[in-house]
Design a protein around this motif. Structure first.
Motif, PDB file in Angstrom:
ATOM      1  N   ASN A 134       0.835  -1.210   0.000  1.00 17.48           N
ATOM      2  CA  ASN A 134       0.000   0.000   0.000  1.00 17.48           C
ATOM      3  C   ASN A 134       0.871   1.262   0.000  1.00 17.48           C
ATOM      4  N   PRO A 135       0.581   2.193  -0.920  1.00 10.79           N
ATOM      5  CA  PRO A 135       1.444   3.389  -1.022  1.00 10.79           C
ATOM      6  C   PRO A 135       1.495   4.231   0.253  1.00 10.79           C
ATOM      7  N   ILE A 136       0.499   4.075   1.098  1.00  7.94           N
ATOM      8  CA  ILE A 136       0.502   4.897   2.314  1.00  7.94           C
ATOM      9  C   ILE A 136       1.750   4.616   3.162  1.00  7.94           C
ATOM     10  N   LEU A 137       2.202   3.368   3.131  1.00  6.73           N
ATOM     11  CA  LEU A 137       3.383   3.009   3.938  1.00  6.73           C
ATOM     12  C   LEU A 137       4.642   3.718   3.442  1.00  6.73           C
ATOM     13  N   ASN A 138       4.630   4.077   2.173  1.00  5.98           N
ATOM     14  CA  ASN A 138       5.807   4.788   1.632  1.00  5.98           C
ATOM     15  C   ASN A 138       5.644   6.303   1.672  1.00  5.98           C
ATOM     16  N   ASP A 139       4.471   6.745   2.107  1.00  4.18           N
ATOM     17  CA  ASP A 139       4.262   8.190   2.142  1.00  4.18           C
ATOM     18  C   ASP A 139       5.069   8.786   3.303  1.00  4.18           C
ATOM     19  N   PRO A 140       5.884   9.816   2.997  1.00  2.00           N
ATOM     20  CA  PRO A 140       6.749  10.340   4.057  1.00  2.00           C
ATOM     21  C   PRO A 140       6.010  10.971   5.231  1.00  2.00           C
ATOM     22  N   THR A 141       4.723  11.331   5.026  1.00  3.71           N
ATOM     23  CA  THR A 141       4.011  11.939   6.154  1.00  3.71           C
ATOM     24  C   THR A 141       3.399  10.887   7.077  1.00  3.71           C
ATOM     25  N   PHE A 142       3.392   9.633   6.626  1.00  5.29           N
ATOM     26  CA  PHE A 142       2.842   8.578   7.480  1.00  5.29           C
ATOM     27  C   PHE A 142       3.929   8.059   8.409  1.00  5.29           C
ATOM     28  N   LYS A 143       3.667   8.138   9.707  1.00  6.50           N
ATOM     29  CA  LYS A 143       4.667   7.668  10.677  1.00  6.50           C
ATOM     30  C   LYS A 143       4.097   6.442  11.378  1.00  6.50           C
ATOM     31  N   ALA A 144       4.651   5.303  10.983  1.00  5.59           N
ATOM     32  CA  ALA A 144       4.081   4.039  11.447  1.00  5.59           C
ATOM     33  C   ALA A 144       4.118   3.906  12.971  1.00  5.59           C
ATOM     34  N   ASP A 145       5.098   4.561  13.620  1.00  8.71           N
ATOM     35  CA  ASP A 145       5.201   4.371  15.074  1.00  8.71           C
ATOM     36  C   ASP A 145       4.128   5.098  15.877  1.00  8.71           C
ATOM     37  N   ASN A 146       3.547   6.142  15.336  1.00 10.16           N
ATOM     38  CA  ASN A 146       2.506   6.806  16.135  1.00 10.16           C
ATOM     39  C   ASN A 146       1.218   7.104  15.356  1.00 10.16           C
ATOM     40  N   MET A 147       1.062   6.410  14.235  1.00 11.47           N
ATOM     41  CA  MET A 147      -0.183   6.617  13.484  1.00 11.47           C
ATOM     42  C   MET A 147      -0.806   5.274  13.153  1.00 11.47           C
ATOM     43  N   SER A 148      -2.122   5.264  13.049  1.00  9.32           N
ATOM     44  CA  SER A 148      -2.744   4.038  12.580  1.00  9.32           C
ATOM     45  C   SER A 148      -3.863   4.389  11.609  1.00  9.32           C
ATOM     46  N   VAL A 149      -4.005   3.533  10.612  1.00  2.00           N
ATOM     47  CA  VAL A 149      -5.065   3.759   9.624  1.00  2.00           C
ATOM     48  C   VAL A 149      -6.371   3.243  10.219  1.00  2.00           C
ATOM     49  N   ILE A 150      -7.421   4.068  10.135  1.00  2.00           N
ATOM     50  CA  ILE A 150      -8.727   3.632  10.645  1.00  2.00           C
ATOM     51  C   ILE A 150      -9.745   3.702   9.497  1.00  2.00           C
ATOM     52  N   PRO A 151     -10.827   2.927   9.604  1.00  2.50           N
ATOM     53  CA  PRO A 151     -11.777   2.928   8.478  1.00  2.50           C
ATOM     54  C   PRO A 151     -12.387   4.319   8.304  1.00  2.50           C
ATOM     55  N   LYS A 152     -12.466   4.753   7.064  1.00  5.12           N
ATOM     56  CA  LYS A 152     -13.003   6.090   6.875  1.00  5.12           C
ATOM     57  C   LYS A 152     -14.525   6.094   6.755  1.00  5.12           C
ATOM     58  N   SER A 153     -15.104   4.904   6.534  1.00  9.84           N
ATOM     59  CA  SER A 153     -16.540   4.915   6.256  1.00  9.84           C
ATOM     60  C   SER A 153     -17.375   5.384   7.441  1.00  9.84           C
ATOM     61  N   TRP A 154     -16.818   5.339   8.669  1.00 10.32           N
ATOM     62  CA  TRP A 154     -17.607   5.850   9.789  1.00 10.32           C
ATOM     63  C   TRP A 154     -17.836   7.350   9.655  1.00 10.32           C
ATOM     64  N   MET A 155     -17.051   7.987   8.799  1.00 10.84           N
ATOM     65  CA  MET A 155     -17.193   9.427   8.671  1.00 10.84           C
ATOM     66  C   MET A 155     -18.246   9.850   7.659  1.00 10.84           C
ATOM     67  N   ILE A 156     -18.771   8.886   6.887  1.00 10.37           N
ATOM     68  CA  ILE A 156     -19.809   9.322   5.940  1.00 10.37           C
ATOM     69  C   ILE A 156     -21.084   9.670   6.716  1.00 10.37           C
ATOM     70  N   ARG A 157     -21.785  10.650   6.211  1.00  6.32           N
ATOM     71  CA  ARG A 157     -22.882  11.237   6.968  1.00  6.32           C
ATOM     72  C   ARG A 157     -23.910  10.191   7.426  1.00  6.32           C
ATOM     73  N   GLN A 158     -24.208   9.270   6.532  1.00  5.82           N
ATOM     74  CA  GLN A 158     -25.251   8.296   6.841  1.00  5.82           C
ATOM     75  C   GLN A 158     -24.868   7.406   8.028  1.00  5.82           C
ATOM     76  N   VAL A 159     -23.573   7.168   8.211  1.00  4.13           N
ATOM     77  CA  VAL A 159     -23.133   6.321   9.321  1.00  4.13           C
ATOM     78  C   VAL A 159     -22.920   7.168  10.576  1.00  4.13           C
ATOM     79  N   LEU A 160     -22.334   8.317  10.368  1.00  4.99           N
ATOM     80  CA  LEU A 160     -21.951   9.150  11.512  1.00  4.99           C
ATOM     81  C   LEU A 160     -23.166   9.710  12.254  1.00  4.99           C
ATOM     82  N   GLU A 161     -24.151  10.129  11.496  1.00  7.75           N
ATOM     83  CA  GLU A 161     -25.293  10.799  12.144  1.00  7.75           C
ATOM     84  C   GLU A 161     -25.978   9.961  13.213  1.00  7.75           C
ATOM     85  N   PRO A 162     -26.354   8.708  12.893  1.00  8.97           N
ATOM     86  CA  PRO A 162     -27.019   7.933  13.946  1.00  8.97           C
ATOM     87  C   PRO A 162     -26.115   7.632  15.150  1.00  8.97           C
ATOM     88  N   LEU A 163     -24.800   7.642  14.938  1.00 10.99           N
ATOM     89  CA  LEU A 163     -23.894   7.378  16.061  1.00 10.99           C
ATOM     90  C   LEU A 163     -23.689   8.635  16.898  1.00 10.99           C
TER      91      LEU A 163
END
Lengths: 379, 434
Positions: free
Chosen positions: A276-305
């Motif tokens: 995955n290109p994200i691992l080679n992206d210089p702004t991604f720091k594996a030691d203090n970052m983690s990838v999380i699912p983005k779909s929770w941020m879509i309005r239809q999912v986020l609103e009821p939560l």
């Protein structure tokens, strides 16, 4: 009374459970993920939440909000110094971003913001005024000279200073000069400084007291966020006085930001394919970052939560009084809706993936959940 | 009765265009007064018996004597010199009082001499930062330092793509600085749309937030539409209304009305009056940097899926501002040149002064800053250096107070950059000597 509270709390937990169900339903319908397994991981996490969160009278919420979030950003105490000390201790580079966002409380309405846009830069002036002297005081005349505009009436600056003094709870001392050197007239100088118990707290890191020389000057770490921490402490101890803290807008804003912190903490970490290109992206720091699912941020999912979660936070932080201010009005919905765009320096987008920076508050809250999950597995 | 002939015409005088040879002497004025004071003080301390230093009254007397020798006629200068000298002596006195019980006085004396020596050295570099006729330009600190900083946070290039790539290359380490130079604290003085359509304003907190919203909407839920310039291709689009949906009390009205201009600055355009989509040139840049991914649809069209990062659009804004640096707004010109001046000044200090130098405080004092930095800002604006419109630098003392206040609120990333600049200064000096 306790019974009434219990009913409300139960109702809130119930609402959240329903919200989770709706979110899962929406998730099944749509897919915005580009990482294989992300959607499934999120569905599993939401199912787990549904299973565990209502247990023990909503123990996970009580621990996360009462012990972690409040302790870090909104201490539940009546002592100003205690509240200030706790908030000051939670400062890290990233958590400063959260503290900064909380200053605004919410960002979509100018009319009732706790600190108006124009007050932001003035906080920098306060820092500058304190840094200038070596007795950790500011004097009204010095402040006017530093920031007054000769082309504008002085009462502007005077008013600004008064507002800030009240906002931060500074203490004042007056010094009467019988004969002023210039005009030989009587003159009163007002000195402002921090209350003594606050000075004691600042001494650890932000204030250097030189006993030999009798100086007290600020260190390099003394910055605008020290004031913002004071400001938040002031809000926290006056949480029952709604008018004093800026009314329902503040309550909605603060509750929504805390709800966002909760949601971010509960999101599962994803394992990313090594190509995955994200691992080679210089702004991604594996030691203090983690990838999380983005779909929770879509309005239809986020609103009821989000809606029930904001109410849960409001109820825990400010009891029935705060809860009564979270009404499902159109305006509140809009405030809640825009909160997802906040904290962008803490949960960054990197090549289309949502990445959470593992700051202490997220780690502490997610640990509570993990402990309970592990305990459940062992049973 | 006056015989002086009165002019019959009322001419509104515009601002005089200041030349390099007008500004450089002004920049040097205070520095040339600071250096001798430090040197005199150093000479006095060297000649003083260490034991005499223990009696701070002696230092007071010396200072009074020195002040008597002041023969400068210009009031501002003599006042500044008196203030500067008394600051130096106060700091020396405090240092002695503080350490006289812990450190032998002979060592204290050595320390003071060393600190003074470092300070004179720093002023020496500041004094010779460039030369009046800009001779051998490439060999001056000013040129080299401006180019060093420019390359990293406001790169030049023959086209926008090249500038974008250069900025992106430096963004892993310096993104916060790159963003910082676009976000002046005096944003409230700006208008989003000025009568001069080309003018590029600063990014206000609200605009920054809107750019974040746009990034999120692209990543989360884009629509797709025909790529107007390329057949068989689809580009991502988001609804303009979705961006402004969360704003209440009409507080983003100004931004909504100026959306077309704002969009242009972040590489987007308005399609059919409702969709925001990337411009043709930007699509190419986005594809090259993995911010767009090609995906072949079943009907044969190629859909470009967005995968933006936080910096994707902000970097474009910076590249756009850098390319059109002649059209930056007044606030942006003042802010950028102040940051450049501050970085150069602090970089030189970091290089020359040891961290424990007791005179650091004087150099960092706003009173000293405001004597040096405003002229340095103007020098930096000249075409050979940053090349922005120096006529937009405000001379009002009140305004300087306003923007210089924010120098204190420097961000961590700026501090890291200052360290990098200090290392570069050292390297450049050794290269120069060879």
């Amino acid at each position: 009374m306790a019974e009434v509270q219990d009913t409300t709390w139960k109702m809130l937990l119930n609402d959240f459970e329903n919200g989770l169900e709706k979110a899962i339903e929406e998730l099944q319908k749509r897919d915005v993920e580009n990482i294989p397994g992300a959607k499934e991981a999120l569905i599993q996490r939401l199912n787990n939440m549904k299973l565990h969160f209502p247990k023990n009278n909503g123990d996970i919420f009580i621990k996360s909000i009462n012990e972690k979030i409040q302790n870090a950003f909104f201490p539940n105490t009546t002592s100003f110094s205690e509240a200030f000390e706790k908030i000051l201790k939670s400062r890290t580079h990233e958590q400063d971003f959260i503290i900064n966002e909380l200053l605004n409380g919410f960002v979509t309405s100018k009319a009732k913001a706790i600190a108006l846009g124009t007050q932001g830069p003035i906080i920098d002036r306060m820092v500058e005024a304190f840094s200038k002297r070596n007795d950790f005081h500011i004097v009204d005349h010095q402040f006017f000279a530093m920031f007054g505009d000769p082309n504008k009436p002085r009462h502007y600056v005077k008013k600004q200073l008064e507002e800030l003094v009240n906002m931060f709870g500074l203490v004042s001392k007056e010094l009467l000069i019988e004969k002023d050197i210039r005009r030989s007239e009587e003159k009163v100088y007002t000195f402002y400084t921090f209350p003594s118990d606050i000075i004691k707290i600042l001494e650890e890191k932000y204030l250097i007291i030189d006993a030999d020389l009798g100086y007290a000057y600020v260190s390099e770490d003394f910055d605008r966020n020290v004031f913002i921490c004071m400001f938040l402490a002031n809000l926290a101890i006056h949480r029952d006085d709604i008018d004093k803290i800026g009314g329902s807008f503040t309550i909605n804003g603060v509750s929504a930001i805390f709800a966002l912190i909760l949601l971010l903490s509960f999101m599962p970490k994803l394992s990313v394919d090594e190509t995955n290109p994200i691992l080679n992206d210089p702004t991604f720091k594996a030691d203090n970052m983690s990838v999380i699912p983005k779909s929770w941020m879509i309005r239809q999912v986020l609103e009821p939560l989000f809606e029930p979660l904001i109410k849960i936070v409001a109820y825990r932080v400010g009891g029935g009084l705060w809860f009564s201010k979270i009404v499902d009005s159109e305006i509140n919905k809009k405030i809640h809706n825009q909160i997802k765009f906040l904290l962008k320096d803490v949960n960054k987008w990197i090549l289309g993936n949502l990445c959470r920076v593992e700051i202490p508050i997220f780690v502490e809250i997610s640990n509570i959940f993990t402990e309970i999950l592990v305990g459940y597995d062992e049973e | 009765m006056s015989y002086k002939k009165k002019s019959t015409r009322t001419i509104k005088h515009g601002r005089k265009r200041e030349k390099w040879t007008d500004i450089l002497p002004r920049y040097l004025t205070f520095i040339t007064h600071m250096r001798p004071i430090l040197r005199e003080t150093r000479r006095i301390i060297i000649n003083l018996d260490p034991d005499l230093l223990l009696d701070t009254e002696i230092l007071d007397k010396i200072r009074q004597e020195e002040e008597k020798r002041n023969i400068r006629k210009v009031r501002a200068l003599s006042e500044f010199s008196a203030m500067y000298r008394s600051n130096i002596y106060e700091i020396i006195k405090d240092f002695i009082i503080k350490y006289r019980d812990e450190i032998p006085i002979i060592d204290i004396k050595d320390y003071i001499i060393d600190f003074l020596h470092e300070s004179v050295d720093a002023l020496n570099v500041l004094r010779h930062i460039t030369n009046p006729d800009e001779l051998n330009l490439e060999n001056t600190y000013l040129y080299q330092l401006v180019k060093f900083i420019e390359e990293r946070i406001m790169s030049r290039g023959s086209n926008l793509k090249i500038i974008y790539e250069k900025l992106l290359e430096n963004s892993p380490n310096l993104y916060e600085c790159q963003r910082h130079i676009l976000q002046s604290h005096t944003y409230y003085r700006e208008k989003l749309e000025s009568p001069d359509n080309f003018e590029i304003p600063v990014i206000s907190p609200k605009v920054y937030q809107i750019i974040n919203n746009i990034t999120s909407l692209y990543n989360l839920d884009p629509n797709f539409g025909e790529f107007p310039e390329k057949e068989n291709y689809e580009i991502p689009m988001i609804l303009k209304n979705d961006v402004f949906l969360p704003y209440i009390d009409s507080i983003a009205n100004a931004e909504e009305e100026a959306i077309e201009k704002m969009a242009e600055r972040i590489g987007l355009r308005l399609i059919d009056g409702i969709f925001l989509a990337p411009q043709e040139d930007f699509v190419e840049i986005l594809l090259d940097n993995n911010y767009l991914r090609e995906n072949k649809q079943t009907d044969g069209t190629i859909r470009l899926l967005p995968q933006f990062s936080n910096e994707t659009l902000i970097t474009y804004y910076l590249a756009f501002a850098s390319q059109r640096r002649g059209f930056l707004s007044k606030e942006l010109v003042n802010w950028i040149s102040m940051n450049f001046a501050f970085l150069i000044y602090m970089g030189i200090l970091k290089w020359k002064l040891s961290d424990e130098n007791i005179f650091y405080a004087i150099f960092k004092d706003l009173q000293t800053n405001e004597k040096i930095l405003p002229y340095l800002m103007k020098l930096i604006c000249f075409p050979n250096y940053l090349g922005v419109d120096k006529m937009k630098i405000r001379d009002s003392i009140q305004y300087r107070k306003e923007i210089f206040n924010f120098i204190g609120s420097q961000i961590d990333n700026l501090k890291e950059f200052i360290n990098e600049i200090a290392v570069f200064c050292k390297k450049f000096e050794s290269r120069k000597k060879k």
